[in-house]
Structures are given as structure tokens and as C-alpha cells.
Write a protein that holds these residues in place. Sequence first.
Motif, PDB file in Angstrom:
ATOM      1  N   ILE A 167       0.758  -1.196  -0.102  1.00 50.38           N
ATOM      2  CA  ILE A 167      -0.084  -0.188   0.175  1.00 50.38           C
ATOM      3  C   ILE A 167       0.861   1.189  -0.037  1.00 50.38           C
ATOM      4  O   ILE A 167       0.553   2.204  -0.354  1.00 50.38           O
ATOM      5  N   ASN A 242      -6.616   4.516   9.423  1.00 52.35           N
ATOM      6  CA  ASN A 242      -6.334   4.676   7.881  1.00 52.35           C
ATOM      7  C   ASN A 242      -5.620   3.858   7.182  1.00 52.35           C
ATOM      8  O   ASN A 242      -5.885   3.490   5.963  1.00 52.35           O
ATOM      9  N   TYR A 243      -4.637   3.269   7.983  1.00 47.32           N
ATOM     10  CA  TYR A 243      -3.699   2.147   7.173  1.00 47.32           C
ATOM     11  C   TYR A 243      -4.690   0.782   7.002  1.00 47.32           C
ATOM     12  O   TYR A 243      -4.409   0.491   5.802  1.00 47.32           O
ATOM     13  N   SER A 245      -7.949   0.752   6.579  1.00 48.20           N
ATOM     14  CA  SER A 245      -8.739   1.196   5.393  1.00 48.20           C
ATOM     15  C   SER A 245      -8.334   1.095   3.947  1.00 48.20           C
ATOM     16  O   SER A 245      -8.894   0.688   3.332  1.00 48.20           O
ATOM     17  N   GLU A 246      -6.851   1.439   3.814  1.00 50.27           N
ATOM     18  CA  GLU A 246      -6.596   1.532   2.583  1.00 50.27           C
ATOM     19  C   GLU A 246      -6.477  -0.149   2.029  1.00 50.27           C
ATOM     20  O   GLU A 246      -6.860  -0.431   1.096  1.00 50.27           O
ATOM     21  N   ILE A 249     -10.271  -1.056   1.464  1.00 55.60           N
ATOM     22  CA  ILE A 249     -11.012  -0.514   0.197  1.00 55.60           C
ATOM     23  C   ILE A 249     -10.502  -1.253  -0.916  1.00 55.60           C
ATOM     24  O   ILE A 249     -11.091  -1.655  -1.762  1.00 55.60           O
ATOM     25  N   ASN A 250      -9.169  -1.423  -0.766  1.00 53.74           N
ATOM     26  CA  ASN A 250      -8.313  -2.348  -1.984  1.00 53.74           C
ATOM     27  C   ASN A 250      -9.275  -3.541  -2.038  1.00 53.74           C
ATOM     28  O   ASN A 250      -9.479  -4.041  -3.410  1.00 53.74           O
ATOM     29  N   LEU A 251      -9.425  -4.232  -1.124  1.00 48.04           N
ATOM     30  CA  LEU A 251     -10.062  -5.585  -1.193  1.00 48.04           C
ATOM     31  C   LEU A 251     -11.441  -5.464  -1.575  1.00 48.04           C
ATOM     32  O   LEU A 251     -12.043  -6.252  -2.234  1.00 48.04           O
ATOM     33  N   ALA A 252     -12.218  -4.530  -0.972  1.00 48.99           N
ATOM     34  CA  ALA A 252     -13.667  -4.361  -1.566  1.00 48.99           C
ATOM     35  C   ALA A 252     -13.484  -4.018  -3.082  1.00 48.99           C
ATOM     36  O   ALA A 252     -14.445  -4.393  -3.668  1.00 48.99           O
ATOM     37  N   LEU A 284     -15.121   6.020   0.099  1.00 48.32           N
ATOM     38  CA  LEU A 284     -13.930   5.996  -1.023  1.00 48.32           C
ATOM     39  C   LEU A 284     -13.996   4.434  -1.639  1.00 48.32           C
ATOM     40  O   LEU A 284     -13.141   4.353  -2.509  1.00 48.32           O
TER      41      LEU A 284
ATOM     42  N   HIS B 164      -8.037   0.245  -9.251  1.00 49.19           N
ATOM     43  CA  HIS B 164      -8.611   1.113  -7.944  1.00 49.19           C
ATOM     44  C   HIS B 164      -7.922   0.478  -6.640  1.00 49.19           C
ATOM     45  O   HIS B 164      -8.805   0.603  -5.709  1.00 49.19           O
ATOM     46  N   THR B 165      -6.774  -0.097  -6.701  1.00 50.24           N
ATOM     47  CA  THR B 165      -6.344  -0.408  -5.467  1.00 50.24           C
ATOM     48  C   THR B 165      -5.009   0.550  -5.170  1.00 50.24           C
ATOM     49  O   THR B 165      -4.433   0.847  -6.055  1.00 50.24           O
ATOM     50  N   VAL B 166      -5.022   0.749  -4.236  1.00 47.56           N
ATOM     51  CA  VAL B 166      -3.864   2.084  -3.749  1.00 47.56           C
ATOM     52  C   VAL B 166      -2.483   1.419  -3.673  1.00 47.56           C
ATOM     53  O   VAL B 166      -2.397   0.530  -2.886  1.00 47.56           O
ATOM     54  N   ILE B 167      -1.593   1.871  -4.261  1.00 51.13           N
ATOM     55  CA  ILE B 167      -0.255   0.984  -4.054  1.00 51.13           C
ATOM     56  C   ILE B 167       0.844   2.341  -3.466  1.00 51.13           C
ATOM     57  O   ILE B 167       1.825   2.004  -2.962  1.00 51.13           O
ATOM     58  N   ILE B 168       0.209   3.691  -3.572  1.00 50.30           N
ATOM     59  CA  ILE B 168       1.080   4.547  -2.646  1.00 50.30           C
ATOM     60  C   ILE B 168       0.005   5.456  -1.912  1.00 50.30           C
ATOM     61  O   ILE B 168      -0.663   6.456  -2.481  1.00 50.30           O
ATOM     62  N   LYS B 169      -0.203   5.223  -0.556  1.00 51.77           N
ATOM     63  CA  LYS B 169      -1.049   5.807   0.114  1.00 51.77           C
ATOM     64  C   LYS B 169      -0.888   7.457   0.291  1.00 51.77           C
ATOM     65  O   LYS B 169       0.517   7.767   0.110  1.00 51.77           O
ATOM     66  N   ARG B 178     -10.062   8.434  -4.572  1.00 53.51           N
ATOM     67  CA  ARG B 178      -9.012   8.028  -3.708  1.00 53.51           C
ATOM     68  C   ARG B 178      -7.608   8.709  -4.129  1.00 53.51           C
ATOM     69  O   ARG B 178      -7.710   9.326  -5.271  1.00 53.51           O
TER      70      ARG B 178
END
Lengths: 315, 315
Positions: A167, A242-243, A245-246, A249-252, A284, B164-169, B178
Motif C-alpha cells: 500500500i 487509515n492504514y 482502511s487502505e 478498500i483495495n479488497l472491496a 472511498l 483502483h487499489t492504492v499502491i501509494i497511500k 481516492r
Amino acid sequence: MYYLGVDVGGMSIKAGVCTQNGDIIARGTVETRVYDETYSISLDIHAAIVAAIANSELTINDISAIGIGQPGSVDSKGGIIRYSNNIALTNVPVVAELKEFYPTLPIFINNDANCAALGEALFGSGKGFQNLVFITLGTGVGSGIIIDGKLFEGRDCAGAEAGHTVIIKDGNQCNCGRRGCWETYASASALIRQTKVAMDKFPMSVMHNIAKEEGKVSGKTAFIAAKVGDFGGITVVNNYVNYISEGLINLANIFRPDVIIIGGGISHEGVYLTDKLNALMQDLNFGAKYNPSVKVVTATLSNDAGLLGAASLCF
Amino acid sequence: MYYLGVDVGGMSIKAGVCTQNGDIIARGTVETRVYDETYSISLDIHAAIVAAIANSELTINDISAIGIGQPGSVDSKGGIIRYSNNIALTNVPVVAELKEFYPTLPIFINNDANCAALGEALFGSGKGFQNLVFITLGTGVGSGIIIDGKLFEGRDCAGAEAGHTVIIKDGNQCNCGRRGCWETYASASALIRQTKVAMDKFPMSVMHNIAKEEGKVSGKTAFIAAKVGDFGGITVVNNYVNYISEGLINLANIFRPDVIIIGGGISHEGVYLTDKLNALMQDLNFGAKYNPSVKVVTATLSNDAGLLGAASLCF
């Protein structure tokens, strides 16, 4: 019919004599240690099983099968621990080794988070849902994924390692070899590290008193402080949430499951944790206004999800 | 039997008259524009279909069904575009709208990357594999996932959004809301942005000459420069490949598929691209030494994967 469920963790190996209804009638625990060629983890799994049976009014002859939940990549067909990063293990033929002690019993093994996902799906928060993602926040971040009511393992059971998705590119060093894995930010161990850093930064924070009373900095320290309005505690908890949730949300966005279930020690924070996570998720997730929402809940089986899920491998 | 496949993209809407063997016997294209209540995207899909049939020796009566691939979240059961971020669309009942023109034809719709995954699985690089992840690097980053030979869509078809998966928070702002989505680093549009930044930084780079010859900075500019040993070009390509690899390794750790297939314009770089990606994948996937490896290959159907996959929705 009784089944033996074993939950291997970074701190302890827990065994339980279970029924098919999800009751644990007796337990046995041994501490996890460092394993090598001279002392296999199978010996401690065996010791935990013996302890559990000794605490019941049963004998080994009353047990129908053994199911084991183990962190890392597990070859569930071959009965082999292929690779575990937190308890350092590679290519351990656990099922074959345990067959020496239990030659007549069927023995099953799977990833620990997969087992916990099964446990929650059968007996906990996931009851009635066909599609769920289970996340355990402990020494590492484990994940178990159930699609259409079936455990999703990936090819040769080597998938479902969401804790090892990056992440923060080039972020914290993970012991899997990559940098920036979700596990290095969202695990209970990561929270403890984050709490310690904040305690250095906030010398007047109530976190110092809480840690003194508890005898150590734990995954609870910052949460307790946040709940009484301590600025340092609030900062730690908000960043930590927040960590988490990142990754959620990726998994969602990838799985869009019916529900995401949080397990592990941190899940004891309950709605205090999930309210924050659901608020972030609500805003998000991809196409949040137009797509079906994904709810985050905590596990209801607490630490028993893994044990019951491991036992359920036998059903 | 002929089927009409439609591939909706950020730049153009392509229709093709297809056979069940994966042949495209005629094509029609219209430019994508901005859509609103006064002019629906259905009208341009219709126009592309009419153009394709006009270019064949067939009539609409020879067509058995229509399949549409559309970016974003698509309700494939309800025939509705729920949410698309790159072509701004929300809740467009495309299938119902097209039924006005084709009242007797079955009309199917699905996410464009899902369609491309189906296309590659049936006729391209994915032939013979039961578990694959398809990634398209274009205006955005689309993904299609096939598990046990079946398209995985997530609940209500709203999953499989790996772009839409975050790789850089807290990284680049994504138009999904996001920050730090993989799409904002690994898409062809992102590469063009990265190339422009590097061109500012390296005024002597051969990228300036290449862009002048091409008439614009494109997704090829940095790759051409890198291949002739230009330092600026090499820097851009290496960083870009790293961004792609972060998301790919994340997906390998989650799905552990037989193969990951790269499509979209960037995939034309072929083994020059996949050699670099496979080297990173080989080193960094979870338990790389112990788990089955995941190979990255490029799509073989080039830009036709989406169109053929869309047509295959009808099969």
C-alpha cells in the motif's frame, strides 16, 4: 463426533476439541518457539493436541479427524507448510510428521486466516453470507476469502495473501522481502511500533501511564488513550485506522464481498474501530455512490475463529 | 452465426461483426465524446454497430446477439452502466436504450476489462488456463479475473477493479476519489505524464526528438528512447515498470493465477516489458522460492481482446 482444531500462531499453538456445532469442549496450549531441523513444529502441534485431549474427558479414540490452521503458504493438498514468514518455516511436511503419532486419523491443514474465515463463515459474523473477506490483525495481517460459499485459495493454495499487498511503494521493509506491505502498517505489531514512536514524540501523553499500568506497550495502549481524548492516542489510532482502511478498500474494490470481517486482537475494539472503517469505506470505495456498499464488521468468535475453522476442515 | 462485439473506450467506440471462432469479419468505429442527459452513449454504440454491419456483407438480420464491453462498474444483470470514471457516466440503462433499436436481439454488457479477459482466455494468451488475471494498461488500468474458468465479477458485478487499489497511500489524486490508485501510476496516461516530467528534467534526452517526430508525447516515447540507451528514457521506463510490478505482485499474492496477461497499448512492448516484469515478479512474490511462480505475458489479441470478449458474452 469430535474434531481436533489446531490454531498455530506467532505466540502460541492452541488446540481444541470441537463439535460440529462449533462448541469447543476442551483446550490445550503450548508456546511457539523457533523451529529447525532438530525440532519440528509438528512436535509442538502434537503437544498442544495431547494437552487438549487431556483436558477433556475423551481419549484420542473419540477424535474423528485433526484440522490445522497455519500462518503463511500452506500446500493443503500435500499437507506441507511451504513458507511462513512470521514463524520462520519452509517446506515442513507437517501432515506426514503428525501421521507418525496419529496413523489412522485424517489430518487436514490450511492457512490460518483461511481457517478463521471458514470459522466466521460457519459460526460467526459471516453466517448466511456467500461472499466474504476475513482479515486478521495480529503478528501479521492474514486474509481468508470466501467466494460463492467456497474457500478461495489461489493456485496450489498459494493465494489470499492480502497482507502482502503493497500500500506504500518503497515503504516499510516487510520480512517477505518486499517493501510497503499492508501487514507492516496494519498488523497489531505495526500498531505497537506506531504507538512507541508516538510515545517518544508525545512525552506528556497518557499512553505512558497506560503502558506502565499494563506492564508494556500493547495493541490496546493507543486505543485506551484515544478513548479518553488523549491527542497522542487519537493521532495513533486515526493513522492506524487509515492504514487498515487502505487495504480494506483495495479488497472491496477487487472482491466487492457481502461483508469484510476483522479478526485478531485488534478486533476487540469493536464498533469503535468499525465505525471509523465503515465511514472511510463508505466514502472511498470505487463508485461508492453507485455500487453496492461493503460493510466492515468484527469477528464474533474472537480468538476461536481459527481454531473452529481448522476443526471445520474435517467436516 | 454472427455476433456483434462492441468495445467502448475513452477515445473510441469500436464495433465488430464476429464469429464464434474469434474472427472479426467487419468493423465500425465512432469517436467517444462527452455524454449527458441530452445525448446518451447508447446512440454512439448504435452508430458503431451500424457502421460495422455496413462494412460487412450482412444485415442486422444476420446478427444473433450483441455484446458490449464498457469501462467502469457495469450491472451486467440489469444492463446498466452504474459508474464509469474515465468516460464520466452514471446509471445509464444502455441495454434498455439499445433495445429500442434492436427489440428482438439479446443484448449483453459487461466491464471492458472483464470482456478482454474473456477474449484472451478464449482466443489469446489465456487459452488453456483456468485461472488468470488480465490487466489492461490504457487510459486507466482495467482488470478482469477468471477463476476456475469463470469470470469473477464480485457482488452485483462491482468487483475486479484492481486499477483502483492504492499502491501509494496519499499519492496521486485519482478521479475515483481516492489518492494513490495503481491506475494513476501504471496506466498509459500515467506513463505519458511521467514521460513529460522526465522530458522537462532531461532537456538533452532523445525523447524530445522522438516526440517531435511522432507529433506528440505518447506511451511509446520513453520506450523508444530507452531502447537506444537514452538515460532519461531508461529512467522513465524502469520507474514505470516498477509501478506496474507493484500492482501485479499484489494480484499474484492475492490470486496466485496460472498467468497474468497484460493488454492495452503498452503491451505492444512485448518481451521487452514482460522480461522486466517477470524478473521483479520472480524475486518478490510472496514466498517466491517456495510457492508456484506466476508468469506475466502480453495479450496476443492486441486491441481485439475486448471486442472479441464482448462478442463472447453472447456465446
